[in-house]
Design a protein around this motif. Structure first.
Motif, short mmCIF file in Angstrom:
data_model
loop_
_atom_site.label_atom_id
_atom_site.label_comp_id
_atom_site.label_asym_id
_atom_site.label_seq_id
_atom_site.Cartn_x
_atom_site.Cartn_y
_atom_site.Cartn_z
N VAL A 19 38.52 13.53 9.93
CA VAL A 19 37.87 12.27 9.55
C VAL A 19 36.62 12.04 10.40
O VAL A 19 35.55 11.69 9.89
CB VAL A 19 38.84 11.09 9.69
N THR A 22 33.81 14.50 9.47
CA THR A 22 33.21 14.16 8.18
C THR A 22 32.30 12.95 8.31
O THR A 22 31.19 12.93 7.78
CB THR A 22 34.31 13.87 7.14
N GLY A 23 32.76 11.93 9.02
CA GLY A 23 31.92 10.75 9.24
C GLY A 23 30.63 11.10 9.97
O GLY A 23 29.55 10.60 9.64
N ILE A 26 28.28 12.81 7.56
CA ILE A 26 27.67 11.83 6.65
C ILE A 26 26.52 11.11 7.37
O ILE A 26 25.43 10.91 6.81
CB ILE A 26 28.73 10.83 6.16
N TRP A 27 26.77 10.71 8.62
CA TRP A 27 25.74 10.05 9.42
C TRP A 27 24.54 10.98 9.62
O TRP A 27 23.39 10.55 9.49
CB TRP A 27 26.34 9.67 10.78
N TRP A 143 23.99 6.85 3.17
CA TRP A 143 25.39 7.19 3.40
C TRP A 143 26.02 7.90 2.20
O TRP A 143 27.06 8.52 2.33
CB TRP A 143 26.17 5.92 3.74
N ILE A 180 29.69 4.03 5.85
CA ILE A 180 30.07 5.34 6.37
C ILE A 180 31.58 5.53 6.27
O ILE A 180 32.06 6.60 5.87
CB ILE A 180 29.58 5.52 7.82
N LEU A 181 32.35 4.51 6.62
CA LEU A 181 33.80 4.60 6.50
C LEU A 181 34.20 4.85 5.06
O LEU A 181 35.05 5.71 4.78
CB LEU A 181 34.45 3.32 7.00
N GLU A 183 32.39 6.10 2.60
CA GLU A 183 31.94 7.41 2.15
C GLU A 183 32.78 8.53 2.75
O GLU A 183 32.99 9.57 2.11
CB GLU A 183 30.46 7.61 2.48
N THR A 184 33.25 8.35 3.97
CA THR A 184 34.13 9.36 4.57
C THR A 184 35.38 9.53 3.73
O THR A 184 35.79 10.65 3.40
CB THR A 184 34.51 8.96 6.01
#
Length: 204
Positions: A19, A22-23, A26-27, A143, A180-181, A183-184
């Protein structure tokens, strides 16, 4: 039974690491801005109100307009269907907005399909492949960029992204963190199941 605890701990640690990584990805993707010469600029749809783009959608369209004026691609593709009761699709609303901004008719292509990113990317890929086009620059919120790129690539396109830096999705750190959360979770769901997810405005 100590080994059971160790296995559970290892699984939990792996899940947390997945997790977190991945976050972070994305960032990182959100901070990139790739705009190579491409066949088309693809604007991901968002809400529209009787043909008028929402603030999120308008920010994307304005960014796509700048890319078009810079010569990144000769065509801007707007994509997205409509909800029950709507008179316009997202693709039509976006196309009309750009036409009013001065983009000529031969520089616009509306693909009025898709209720989420996955459906939209598949519809765009089919339409562009039929025209012999394959390279695209995706315009969406920062994001959303990584998941949109992955879905476009899985649909057979050579995709990069140039996210917008304006609009509600980037206004505050709290908003950014929430996106972001989300999208993760959405990215991991897609990678695990091949399915999309709907929820936050314009980034299903």
């Amino acid at each position: 039974m100590a080994w059971v605890g160790r296995v559970v701990g290892a699984v939990l640690a792996a899940a947390v690491l997945l997790v977190a990584s991945t976050g972070l990805a994305i960032w990182w993707t959100a901070r990139q801005d790739a705009r190579p010469q491409s066949d088309a600029i693809v604007v991901l749809g968002s809400a529209q109100y009787n043909g008028v783009p929402s603030s999120i959608f308008e920010a994307r369209l304005e960014h796509a307009l700048r890319l078009y004026e810079e010569g990144v691609a000769p065509v801007v593709v707007t994509v997205g269907g409509k909800a029950a009761g709507d008179a316009f699709t997202e693709a039509e609303a976006g196309r009309d907005y750009l036409a009013q901004a001065g983009v000529p008719a031969d520089g616009l292509l509306a693909v009025p399909q898709g209720v989420d990113t996955l459906e939209s990317m598949r519809a765009v890929a089919t339409t562009l492949t039929d025209r012999g086009w394959s390279s695209v620059v995706l315009v969406t919120d920062p994001w959303h960029a990584m998941r949109a790129e992955r879905m476009a690539e899985d649909a057979g396109l050579a995709a990069t992204s140039s996210p917008t830096r304006q609009g509600p999705a980037v206004q505050t750190r709290a908003t950014q963190f929430r996106y972001i959360l989300r999208e993760t979770a959405a990215y991991l769901l897609y990678r695990t199941t091949g399915e999309s997810v709907a929820g936050a405005p314009g980034i299903g």
